[in-house]
Design a protein around this motif. Structure first.
Motif, PDB file in Angstrom:
ATOM      1  N   ARG A  93     -27.810  -3.616 -10.303  1.00 16.48           N
ATOM      2  CA  ARG A  93     -27.080  -4.891 -10.397  1.00 16.48           C
ATOM      3  C   ARG A  93     -26.315  -5.184  -9.111  1.00 16.48           C
ATOM      4  NH1 ARG A  93     -22.587  -4.625 -14.438  1.00 16.48           N
ATOM      5  NH2 ARG A  93     -24.238  -3.767 -15.709  1.00 16.48           N
ATOM      6  N   ASP A 103     -27.205  -8.489  -6.540  1.00 13.94           N
ATOM      7  CA  ASP A 103     -28.375  -7.780  -7.043  1.00 13.94           C
ATOM      8  C   ASP A 103     -29.476  -7.633  -5.999  1.00 13.94           C
ATOM      9  OD1 ASP A 103     -28.830 -10.504  -7.074  1.00 13.94           O
ATOM     10  OD2 ASP A 103     -30.073 -10.454  -8.880  1.00 13.94           O
ATOM     11  N   GLN A 148     -28.697   0.750 -14.255  1.00 16.03           N
ATOM     12  CA  GLN A 148     -28.465  -0.682 -14.438  1.00 16.03           C
ATOM     13  C   GLN A 148     -27.347  -1.176 -13.520  1.00 16.03           C
ATOM     14  OE1 GLN A 148     -27.622  -0.582 -18.624  1.00 16.03           O
ATOM     15  NE2 GLN A 148     -29.651  -1.350 -19.190  1.00 16.03           N
TER      16      GLN A 148
END
Length: 161
Positions: free
Chosen positions: A101, A38, A97
């Motif tokens: 990530r 991340d 997302q």
């Protein structure tokens, strides 16, 4: 990116003899860089953690993979992002997302590079996966045309040939 220093003593990989080989150095670099997906990839922090210069790390990756470390590690992250998109539901997950990530902060660049490597946009991958899952549902009538089948395709990146 938080880097933990490895307990092994620093060695000069560019010298003629060394305990740590090119391959060992690359394996250590991959383990560190891919441990915290991340976080954005920082080669200078990676070199600090490995106690080698950027030139030495570049030489090691060139000898093992034939590409610079940033390109190889970015490709590894792209492959993992693709796996996540392929296994996600578009109703529950977004491309943003998944991209964040796996450490891609610049979403436009992520999308362009993803399309160049895999031949489709990340949103197309996510949508296609969800459509394939929906077609497997037991509510589909028996007389409806069979759902479009997709083959898994392994794309060889030109830098890895």
């Amino acid at each position: 990116m938080t880097i933990r220093y490895l307990p092994s003593p620093p060695t000069d990989v560019s010298s003629g003899w060394t305990i740590r080989t090119w391959h060992d150095l690359v394996v250590e670099a991959e383990a560190i860089a891919l441990a915290e997906l991340d976080s954005p990839l920082a080669i200078s922090a990676l070199c600090g953690a490995l106690a080698v210069s950027e030139r030495t790390l570049r030489k090691a990756f060139h000898n093992v993979y034939g590409v610079p470390p940033c390109r190889h590690l970015r490709m590894q992250r792209l492959l993992q992002a693709r796996r996540a998109l392929l296994s996600s539901d578009s109703n529950l997950t977004t491309v943003t997302q998944v991209a964040t990530r796996y450490g891609f902060a610049e979403l436009g660049r992520f999308s362009v590079e993803y399309r160049r490597i895999f031949g489709e946009s990340p949103s197309e991958t996510l949508q296609r996966t969800s459509q394939a899952e929906a077609s497997k549902s037991p509510q589909a009538p028996k007389d409806s045309p069979s759902p479009r089948r997709y083959r898994s395709v392994v794309v060889a990146h030109p830098a890895f040939n």
